[in-house]
Motif scaffolding. Sequence first.
Motif, PDB file in Angstrom:
ATOM      1  N   UNK A 335      82.727 -52.946  69.540  1.00  0.00           N
ATOM      2  CA  UNK A 335      82.165 -51.996  70.484  1.00  0.00           C
ATOM      3  C   UNK A 335      81.197 -52.667  71.442  1.00  0.00           C
ATOM      4  N   UNK A 336      80.329 -53.536  70.920  1.00  0.00           N
ATOM      5  CA  UNK A 336      79.326 -54.190  71.762  1.00  0.00           C
ATOM      6  C   UNK A 336      79.961 -55.110  72.795  1.00  0.00           C
ATOM      7  N   UNK A 337      81.071 -55.738  72.429  1.00  0.00           N
ATOM      8  CA  UNK A 337      81.738 -56.648  73.371  1.00  0.00           C
ATOM      9  C   UNK A 337      82.147 -55.905  74.631  1.00  0.00           C
ATOM     10  N   UNK A 338      82.557 -54.655  74.479  1.00  0.00           N
ATOM     11  CA  UNK A 338      82.971 -53.875  75.655  1.00  0.00           C
ATOM     12  C   UNK A 338      81.791 -53.536  76.558  1.00  0.00           C
ATOM     13  N   UNK A 339      80.565 -53.663  76.040  1.00  0.00           N
ATOM     14  CA  UNK A 339      79.380 -53.318  76.825  1.00  0.00           C
ATOM     15  C   UNK A 339      78.791 -54.518  77.562  1.00  0.00           C
ATOM     16  N   UNK A 340      79.330 -55.721  77.333  1.00  0.00           N
ATOM     17  CA  UNK A 340      78.818 -56.900  78.024  1.00  0.00           C
ATOM     18  C   UNK A 340      79.225 -56.837  79.487  1.00  0.00           C
ATOM     19  N   UNK A 341      78.296 -57.064  80.397  1.00  0.00           N
ATOM     20  CA  UNK A 341      78.651 -57.032  81.826  1.00  0.00           C
ATOM     21  C   UNK A 341      79.785 -58.010  82.132  1.00  0.00           C
ATOM     22  N   UNK A 342      80.714 -57.551  82.944  1.00  0.00           N
ATOM     23  CA  UNK A 342      81.872 -58.392  83.259  1.00  0.00           C
ATOM     24  C   UNK A 342      81.480 -59.619  84.067  1.00  0.00           C
ATOM     25  N   UNK A 468      97.415 -68.124  71.933  1.00  0.00           N
ATOM     26  CA  UNK A 468      96.534 -68.601  73.012  1.00  0.00           C
ATOM     27  C   UNK A 468      95.284 -67.765  73.215  1.00  0.00           C
ATOM     28  N   UNK A 469      95.282 -66.530  72.729  1.00  0.00           N
ATOM     29  CA  UNK A 469      94.140 -65.649  72.977  1.00  0.00           C
ATOM     30  C   UNK A 469      93.105 -65.794  71.871  1.00  0.00           C
ATOM     31  N   UNK A 470      91.826 -65.805  72.247  1.00  0.00           N
ATOM     32  CA  UNK A 470      90.772 -65.960  71.250  1.00  0.00           C
ATOM     33  C   UNK A 470      90.447 -64.643  70.572  1.00  0.00           C
ATOM     34  N   UNK A 471      89.556 -64.697  69.612  1.00  0.00           N
ATOM     35  CA  UNK A 471      88.981 -63.498  69.013  1.00  0.00           C
ATOM     36  C   UNK A 471      88.222 -62.720  70.083  1.00  0.00           C
ATOM     37  N   UNK A 472      88.057 -61.422  69.877  1.00  0.00           N
ATOM     38  CA  UNK A 472      87.295 -60.635  70.846  1.00  0.00           C
ATOM     39  C   UNK A 472      85.842 -61.086  70.899  1.00  0.00           C
ATOM     40  N   UNK A 473      85.363 -61.712  69.821  1.00  0.00           N
ATOM     41  CA  UNK A 473      84.011 -62.281  69.835  1.00  0.00           C
ATOM     42  C   UNK A 473      83.989 -63.484  68.889  1.00  0.00           C
ATOM     43  N   UNK A 474      84.278 -64.673  69.410  1.00  0.00           N
ATOM     44  CA  UNK A 474      84.402 -65.867  68.563  1.00  0.00           C
ATOM     45  C   UNK A 474      83.201 -66.149  67.660  1.00  0.00           C
ATOM     46  N   UNK A 475      81.952 -65.966  68.119  1.00  0.00           N
ATOM     47  CA  UNK A 475      80.841 -66.240  67.199  1.00  0.00           C
ATOM     48  C   UNK A 475      80.881 -65.375  65.935  1.00  0.00           C
ATOM     49  N   UNK A 476      81.251 -64.104  66.085  1.00  0.00           N
ATOM     50  CA  UNK A 476      81.343 -63.234  64.909  1.00  0.00           C
ATOM     51  C   UNK A 476      82.473 -63.675  63.997  1.00  0.00           C
ATOM     52  N   UNK A 477      83.599 -64.053  64.580  1.00  0.00           N
ATOM     53  CA  UNK A 477      84.718 -64.533  63.768  1.00  0.00           C
ATOM     54  C   UNK A 477      84.320 -65.770  62.978  1.00  0.00           C
ATOM     55  N   UNK A 478      83.634 -66.700  63.622  1.00  0.00           N
ATOM     56  CA  UNK A 478      83.191 -67.906  62.915  1.00  0.00           C
ATOM     57  C   UNK A 478      82.227 -67.551  61.789  1.00  0.00           C
TER      58      UNK A 478
END
Length: 700
Positions: A335-342, A468-478
């Motif tokens: 949810x928070x990822x969608x709130x990050x300014x583009x 080829x596509x990363x996680x929606x939020x790589x730091x959280x995945x790690x």
Amino acid sequence: MGKAQVKKRTAKRHNPIRVPDAHLGGGRADGKANPDKEKQLLPVLEKLKAPEAADRTWACAAVGNLINEDAAMRRLFQSRNVVGALIERLSDDVDDVVVEASGTLRNLAIDGGHEICGEMFNKGIMPHLTALMGKISGTIDNVLAGTAKELPEDEIERRGHLLALTENVIMLVWSLAEASWKTLEAVNAAHGEGLLVKALQGRDQLSPGVALAAAQALFCLTHDNMPFSSALLAQPNALPVLVGIVKADHMPAERDAKGKGRAKKSMDLEDDETADGRALLTRVLIAGTLRNLVDPGSSADSKVGIATLTNEVILPLINGLLDLDLAQAAERVTQLVTEIPKDGPVLGKDVKVDHKSTAEIKLERVERLLSTVGVGLEILTSICAGLEDAVDEDMEEDGADDDDMDETMGDEDLIARGREPNANGTAAAAPSVNTAATLPHLLSTLSLPTRLLTLAQLNKLSLPPHGPNPSVHPPTTAALSVVHLRALEALNNLLISTSAAVMGGEQLAQLLPPAMWEGVFAIVQGTGEDAAALKAKGQEMRLELMEGALAGAWGLSKTIPAAAPQGATDMITKAIPVLRIEAAARAVDTLASLAARPSVTIEENAAVAQWLVAALTSQPNAEMMVALLNAVIDIYADEGREYDQPVFVANNMIGALTNIVARVRSESRKIDRRKTPLLRARAEEAYENLVAFIKYRRSL
């Protein structure tokens, strides 16, 4: 093979806040950087050496923002020697430039990991860091002495800049210490232990970030690093400061950092009520540092009382971290990822390295909480490691090989010359178990088996997507991957200690819920559902987690084998081909326990027997050969079992074993006793047991 407990990590560890490049996706698929960012590269690099200090400050910060979590852009900057240029700025005459340069180098070290830390070391960063540590240490001395108020305004401003450096410099030291043995030795030689203690001692006058960086560095540097640990213990106030932090409630500091009247003790994931988390993470890291630093019975222990501190303070502290809902955390992050300014930060005149949106700050809090749980689990892994180390007499060299033995002797001649069954002694004694807390307390009161297995379960953000596509939020995945792995390591140690205690006659098996079998196999299935991903670059954590889950299955097979579901052996045999040697050998031992469990069907036992014989005749490596032989002997040592006649006898397994005696002897003699003495001893023992087993079965 299952008794390899994780106590301390002697190999270099991943920086706990570093996101592996392969998780990021930026430039990963085609190796190309973002074209819009690439246009800004040369102007930014040119301004790093601009005559105006404001331009140099801007350039240092701009580099950090352009390369943030973008592996391709970072490598492009690296190819233009951005690391060397930033290191030069550490000796700049203007404090603002030094602060921004150190911040960008810090972020580079965190994002780039071992590779870029090695480049920094080779380009001479350590003399700069050593000089800065000296300046910072003197400034902290003045702050602790309370002399700041007596200084003129320009001196106070200069001191403020130096204090701003502290977090960056300490984090660079921490990252370099994690990178390699060479960089670790350089960090040891810099003698920064005094600075780290001062940073913690002055945590109230400095900042939560400085204290956290010092705690992270200490936790890393005290991992099996005797030179640093000895130097730290020589600091007269080190132990009192560390013990004071662990014993003090972290909540007042969380409240102050948050700037509100209260901070939730549960550290839940609600937006406005989630505590900052730095004080808690600092406390947990210092708890781990003390357990790294203080050995039971040592002179330091007489001052600390590490066993009492562990049971009364550290274990309750960690226990409070184990009920975090990781699936909820993944949903919150999505949810928070969608709130990050583009649009990213504008590279204007006021740009700073750490420019972050509100959503990004909230994401950092969730990441920090996950990191806290991961560190707590790492400490718990040590607490659960209860097997006493013992000297293995088989490792001693016992003279030359039987060089006079005719190498052309056949299977039957070797059998005739082999030892008789039961000719060389008694059964091995049960291993000694000594955990920091009692096993019933860990198993029953704290319900660790179920809670650890819950933390190990995968969710939608646990692993980077295969593609080829990363996680929606790589730091959280790690961070999630690390939490899962640490939970499995702690569980594995707990099960190993429990199985040893059960061998010693303790009635503990009933404290393990049978449903744990389903939990470990769910992880095996989740990590192995995409077979191609197991061997793909950037997907290494899949195999780590699969092997960790199968290690848990080993522990369950030694404690509650009867609870294993039907088809368990089939799942294990399918997983073995993708495992690394040590994990594969342990999985074979698990197979042996399950194939001999009271509830096993004749059909399942026969399937395992067929697999074992096929594996033995396919010329496996030495370690697998030993595991396979031991498995066959363990399963069919009792001729009275209901599966013996319809499986072992009916399939003439004794004939298959007879036909490999000479090859087993030959393979065992090929193992270099000087390079791998334990493996050589185990192989020779397996050969002798094979011969004795064949003689015994024939005598029936």
